[in-house]
Enzyme design. Structure first.
Site, mmCIF file in Angstrom:
data_model
loop_
_atom_site.group_PDB
_atom_site.id
_atom_site.type_symbol
_atom_site.label_atom_id
_atom_site.label_comp_id
_atom_site.label_asym_id
_atom_site.label_seq_id
_atom_site.Cartn_x
_atom_site.Cartn_y
_atom_site.Cartn_z
ATOM 1 N N TRP A 4 0.769 -1.050 -0.285
ATOM 2 C CA TRP A 4 0.044 -0.019 -0.058
ATOM 3 C C TRP A 4 0.930 1.304 0.060
ATOM 4 C CZ3 TRP A 4 -4.607 -0.848 -1.941
ATOM 5 C CH2 TRP A 4 -5.036 -2.347 -1.595
ATOM 6 N N ASP A 12 -2.066 6.810 6.127
ATOM 7 C CA ASP A 12 -3.222 5.845 5.617
ATOM 8 C C ASP A 12 -3.463 4.943 6.626
ATOM 9 O OD1 ASP A 12 -4.763 3.844 4.580
ATOM 10 O OD2 ASP A 12 -3.415 3.475 3.007
ATOM 11 N N LYS A 30 -12.707 -2.015 7.014
ATOM 12 C CA LYS A 30 -11.836 -2.714 7.891
ATOM 13 C C LYS A 30 -12.276 -2.528 9.594
ATOM 14 C CE LYS A 30 -8.010 -2.387 4.801
ATOM 15 N NZ LYS A 30 -8.166 -3.547 4.136
#
Length: 359
Positions: free
Chosen positions: A102, A171, A195
């Site tokens: 990511w 993030d 999530k």
């Protein structure tokens, strides 16, 4: 109906009480004769839903008043572009820390808009560590420093917040709301909802108000944080049902005792799973001890030929979505807030039984 234990990395498990409330509200929200999905986003009812969600989130995270809270669309990946479009002036540079897949995607997007300096990378350890702070090569004039506190694929996590002079951008898709957080140490926090917040389709952005209004010429209006902040996230139709569900999740967390209580539970879940892996010669975790994630626990079997059998037997035992990411293979158990401790206990019992049968 029997619900099974879901270890998916995302879209992930949702709390059962939240799903039950949503089920009861589905056809008739609070006697209004329609569902949340059918409401105008500008109606007093939905404006109240959104306002309550923001208020509860601010309480959970103790978000200071000088931060804007935005409920947006597009997923965290859209924010890979929104960050430089809002913060990186043309011809400027920004620092990035590379700790996994990511991070790499954020860096690649940043390079489309300016000089994205990789100040540190864990690629040489196959992303099994967090680069030591004294190894970072920071730019003197960086517009911001971007990092990913938790990498869901590799299962590595920062257990500390970097101290840097540039605005800190994080993030936090896979760690937000899993423990207390000092928001004031960050310039921008963003997170995909799927999530620990709610269903896919909603993106949370928490941004210091002094960073608003810096977007570069040509920034799409839908990616300009100031546009969203000036319109209370209602410039266009937000993901209304996802935002409603997120508000229910925030209330559920508050009822459980807040983020301190959740942190204790999450630590306990992770520690007992890691202990099972470390005490076995049949299972292994590739991440160095200080960098292990509390949210995503990857592990391998001594014989990779047993991977498919493990997943099939696990599913038969009511343990879902334990396969590792396609880029790394192996197994992965994601232990987000809505994954109960009983699920981890059931996984451990299955792992011990599988080792006895196949080891």
């Amino acid at each position: 109906m029997t619900r099974l234990y879901n270890f998916c990395a995302g879209p992930a498990a949702l709390p059962e009480p939240v799903l039950e409330t949503a089920r009861n509200d589905m056809l008739d929200w609070h006697g209004r004769g329609l569902s949340v999905m059918e409401m105008s986003h500008r109606s007093k009812e939905f404006v109240g839903i959104a306002g309550h969600a923001e208020t509860t989130l601010r309480e959970l995270l103790a978000i200071p008043d000088d931060y804007a809270v935005l409920f947006l669309q597009g997923g965290a990946s859209t924010q890979f572009a929104a960050v430089p479009l809002n913060l990186l002036p043309e011809g400027g540079s920004a620092d990035y820390i590379n700790t996994g897949q990511w991070s790499k995607k954020a860096i690649a997007e940043g390079k489309r808009y300016g000089a994205a300096n990789v100040a540190a990378s864990a690629e040489d350890t196959n992303f099994s560590t967090i680069p030591a702070r004294d190894s970072w090569q920071l730019s003197a004039d960086a517009a911001y420093l971007h990092y990913t506190p938790n990498e869901t694929i590799g299962g590595v996590e920062f257990h500390w917040v970097p101290e840097v002079s540039a605005p800190l951008v994080a993030d936090m898709s896979s760690t937000i709301l899993s423990r207390p957080l000092d928001v004031s140490r960050f310039g921008v926090i963003y997170a995909g909802a799927q999530k620990n917040i709610g269903p896919a389709g909603l993106t949370l952005v928490i941004v210091h108000r002094e960073l608003l209004g810096r977007s570069r010429p040509g920034c799409p209006v839908m990616l300009d944080w100031k546009t969203a902040a000036d319109n209370d996230s209602m410039y266009n139709t937000p993901p209304t049902f996802a935002l409603y569900l997120a508000g229910l999740v925030f209330a559920w967390l508050k009822d459980l005792g807040g983020l301190e209580a959740m942190a204790e539970l999450n630590r306990r879940k992770a520690e007992k799973l890691y202990a099972t892996i470390d005490s076995s010669a049949f299972y292994a975790n590739p991440v160095e001890l200080p960098s292990r994630s509390l949210m995503n626990v990857p592990f391998t079997l001594a014989d990779p030929a047993l991977d498919k059998v493990f997943q099939q037997d696990a599913e038969a035992a009511g343990l879902l979505n334990l396969g590792g990411h396609r880029s790394v293979g192996g197994m992965r158990a994601s232990l987000y807030n809505a994954v109960p401790e009983a699920a981890v206990d059931a996984l451990i019992a299955f792992m011990l039984d599988f080792e006895q049968r196949k080891g």
